[in-house]
Design a protein around this motif. Sequence first.
Motif, PDB file in Angstrom:
ATOM      1  N   LYS A 193       0.883  -1.218  -0.127  1.00  0.00           N
ATOM      2  CA  LYS A 193      -0.082   0.008  -0.182  1.00  0.00           C
ATOM      3  C   LYS A 193       0.693   1.283   0.076  1.00  0.00           C
ATOM      4  CE  LYS A 193      -1.707   2.668   3.269  1.00  0.00           C
ATOM      5  NZ  LYS A 193      -1.441   4.189   2.602  1.00  0.00           N
ATOM      6  N   PRO A 194       0.932   2.039  -1.229  1.00  0.00           N
ATOM      7  CA  PRO A 194       1.731   3.291  -0.953  1.00  0.00           C
ATOM      8  C   PRO A 194       1.312   4.163  -0.322  1.00  0.00           C
ATOM      9  CG  PRO A 194       1.408   2.312  -3.378  1.00  0.00           C
ATOM     10  CD  PRO A 194       0.370   1.761  -2.407  1.00  0.00           C
ATOM     11  N   THR A 195       2.128   5.072  -0.006  1.00  0.00           N
ATOM     12  CA  THR A 195       1.765   6.578   0.693  1.00  0.00           C
ATOM     13  C   THR A 195       0.238   6.944   0.024  1.00  0.00           C
ATOM     14  OG1 THR A 195       3.870   6.924   1.466  1.00  0.00           O
ATOM     15  CG2 THR A 195       2.264   8.607   1.443  1.00  0.00           C
ATOM     16  N   TYR A 196      -0.380   7.490   0.733  1.00  0.00           N
ATOM     17  CA  TYR A 196      -1.686   8.109   0.008  1.00  0.00           C
ATOM     18  C   TYR A 196      -1.178   9.261  -0.845  1.00  0.00           C
ATOM     19  CZ  TYR A 196      -6.133  10.426  -0.368  1.00  0.00           C
ATOM     20  OH  TYR A 196      -7.286  11.054  -0.855  1.00  0.00           O
ATOM     21  N   GLY A 197      -1.528   9.291  -2.009  1.00  0.00           N
ATOM     22  CA  GLY A 197      -1.626  10.180  -3.095  1.00  0.00           C
ATOM     23  C   GLY A 197      -0.425   9.764  -3.903  1.00  0.00           C
ATOM     24  N   ALA A 198       0.583   8.784  -3.671  1.00  0.00           N
ATOM     25  CA  ALA A 198       1.750   8.436  -4.323  1.00  0.00           C
ATOM     26  C   ALA A 198       1.144   7.681  -5.840  1.00  0.00           C
ATOM     27  CB  ALA A 198       2.478   6.999  -3.811  1.00  0.00           C
ATOM     28  N   ASP A 212      -8.546   5.421   0.415  1.00  0.00           N
ATOM     29  CA  ASP A 212      -8.463   4.512  -0.492  1.00  0.00           C
ATOM     30  C   ASP A 212      -6.950   4.700  -1.179  1.00  0.00           C
ATOM     31  OD1 ASP A 212     -10.946   3.612  -0.447  1.00  0.00           O
ATOM     32  OD2 ASP A 212     -11.531   4.597  -2.445  1.00  0.00           O
ATOM     33  N   GLN A 213      -6.330   3.700  -1.608  1.00  0.00           N
ATOM     34  CA  GLN A 213      -4.936   3.727  -2.231  1.00  0.00           C
ATOM     35  C   GLN A 213      -4.708   2.682  -3.217  1.00  0.00           C
ATOM     36  OE1 GLN A 213      -2.786   5.045  -4.290  1.00  0.00           O
ATOM     37  NE2 GLN A 213      -2.213   6.625  -2.312  1.00  0.00           N
ATOM     38  N   VAL A 214      -4.112   2.613  -4.302  1.00  0.00           N
ATOM     39  CA  VAL A 214      -3.879   1.479  -5.268  1.00  0.00           C
ATOM     40  C   VAL A 214      -2.496   1.100  -5.103  1.00  0.00           C
ATOM     41  CG1 VAL A 214      -3.616   1.034  -7.685  1.00  0.00           C
ATOM     42  CG2 VAL A 214      -5.638   2.471  -6.930  1.00  0.00           C
ATOM     43  N   ILE A 435      -5.426   5.618   8.027  1.00  0.00           N
ATOM     44  CA  ILE A 435      -5.843   6.738   8.757  1.00  0.00           C
ATOM     45  C   ILE A 435      -4.813   7.659   8.773  1.00  0.00           C
ATOM     46  CG2 ILE A 435      -6.213   7.546  11.308  1.00  0.00           C
ATOM     47  CD1 ILE A 435      -8.677   5.886  10.143  1.00  0.00           C
ATOM     48  N   ALA A 436      -3.665   7.153   8.601  1.00  0.00           N
ATOM     49  CA  ALA A 436      -2.541   8.246   9.043  1.00  0.00           C
ATOM     50  C   ALA A 436      -1.961   8.617   7.615  1.00  0.00           C
ATOM     51  CB  ALA A 436      -1.143   7.685   9.581  1.00  0.00           C
ATOM     52  N   GLY A 437      -2.150   7.681   6.495  1.00  0.00           N
ATOM     53  CA  GLY A 437      -1.892   7.836   5.106  1.00  0.00           C
ATOM     54  C   GLY A 437      -0.219   7.463   4.620  1.00  0.00           C
ATOM     55  N   ASN A 438       0.217   6.712   5.619  1.00  0.00           N
ATOM     56  CA  ASN A 438       1.693   6.239   5.517  1.00  0.00           C
ATOM     57  C   ASN A 438       1.474   5.007   4.747  1.00  0.00           C
ATOM     58  OD1 ASN A 438       1.570   7.390   8.335  1.00  0.00           O
ATOM     59  ND2 ASN A 438       3.648   7.423   7.950  1.00  0.00           N
ATOM     60  N   GLY A 439       2.800   4.636   3.861  1.00  0.00           N
ATOM     61  CA  GLY A 439       3.066   3.460   3.159  1.00  0.00           C
ATOM     62  C   GLY A 439       3.177   2.358   4.095  1.00  0.00           C
ATOM     63  N   GLY A 440       2.893   1.293   3.531  1.00  0.00           N
ATOM     64  CA  GLY A 440       3.058  -0.074   4.256  1.00  0.00           C
ATOM     65  C   GLY A 440       3.404  -1.128   3.112  1.00  0.00           C
TER      66      GLY A 440
END
Length: 497
Positions: A193-198, A212-214, A435-440
């Motif tokens: 899961k990339p950082t939100y907005g990546a 959501d993140q792709v 919730i935080a938007g970090n990548g994992g």
Amino acid sequence: MAWIDSLSAAQIAAGVVAGEFGATEVARASLDAVECRDAEVGAFLQVSADAALEAAARIDASRAAGDPLPPLAGVPLAIKDNMNLAGTRTTCASQMLASYESVYTATCVQRMLDAGCLPIGKVNMDEFAFGSSTENSAFHPTNNPWDLERVPGGSSGGSAAAVAAGEVALSLGSDTGGSIRQPASFCGVVGMKPTYGAVSRYGVVAFGSSLDQVGPFGRTVEDVALAMNALTAPGRDPLDGTSQEFAVDFCEHLDDGVTGRRVGVVPALMEAEGLAPEVRRAVERAAAQLEQQGAQVVEVELPHLDAAIAAYYVIGPAEAFSNLARFDGIRYGYQEEDCANLAQQSALSRAHGFGREAKRRQMLGAYLLSSGVYDKYYYAAQKARTMITRDYARAFEQVDAILMPAAPRTAFKHGELSDPTQMYLSDLYTISLNIAGNGGISVPLGLGEDSGLPVSAQLVAPAFHDRELLTYARALEVAFGAAPVAPACAQKGGELA
């Protein structure tokens, strides 16, 4: 020649470029693997054989002409069915969109195609991404390739299962509360899961727009890095207002190692109720391996993480209620006939077009956004979000990355978790990142000694430090080995000519 599933995406692309085999041969081998294996796995909702063979023919023609080939030339790709691809159905695994045919292609899908991927087809999911098991699909459940009586996780269960079964080398999923990382853990593949907005979300049917993140699935960390390059290298997508510039080469520092890096572990998460002993032991082994490779493992605190699930199940349903209001049975989608008026038609279309979990979440969202309730719960959830985000920021002042479980247990059996609350707890270790938007990223650690099923660890990094995240993931892959194809699937189909 070798089975198609014995090759990574990087090896397939290199083989096509070198002329060891053609992209058309790869496409046929992947389609053969789907035909032979998917009756049992149930990963696919639609196979796009013509599109895959046409894309392969273009790559072979380019090579014959001496033209340079793209970085993922000839790599088979599966696409989660909430992502538009022109000429295919985009159903979100729902009766509401069972006959909807895409008239355009999502940016994330187009970028993978531009990088040379072959669109093998659209894969199953929990309806509108509401679930953690892929049992909520309106069409059929997907089975875990390691044990067909168990779930592959969700909501991107089809994406994870297709890679684990060796039907494709790469797949795309979406992650709103763990829907890439949890099924990657259950199926024993790498899922990011990339950082939100990546990565652009344009053309992806929205569940929770701020969550959501792709991201990609693959069997190796390198394959996921190559996919991330394809998804981000063209730059910011002007069609997505949340899209950010992320100009890095995700393959550049894969093998830098972790010497001198600081990796955090959160004691409270390792002692949480419901964490299976075999998962805890596997994550502890992962920490020991990173330490052995030169990293310093230290304890950090995330004091407000207990509020993550509560905050998520306020913010998520509220945003889902708003996003799914467009499916009214009038403009497109499932439509009831012989109704007295438009109001009745819309009400009946939504009642019969949506499944139980989709209706449950929309009703919860409607309640949470209602007068007198909104102030009490929605505002509180947003405050909790701020505190969780600050917790991660403070932790990353002390460490470069955080190691934790990806899921509290290994894959459970179909029907085992019938209580929605228990199902929601499957995302205990993943939700806070949305919730935080970090990548994992979820990295396989082999098989659990109790269950014999895949276990994984999750690595978390500061926002837009996703390249470094892959370096840590690669270090674990070196220690534990790359993800294998599920043995039962490796015996069926997928021969290259």
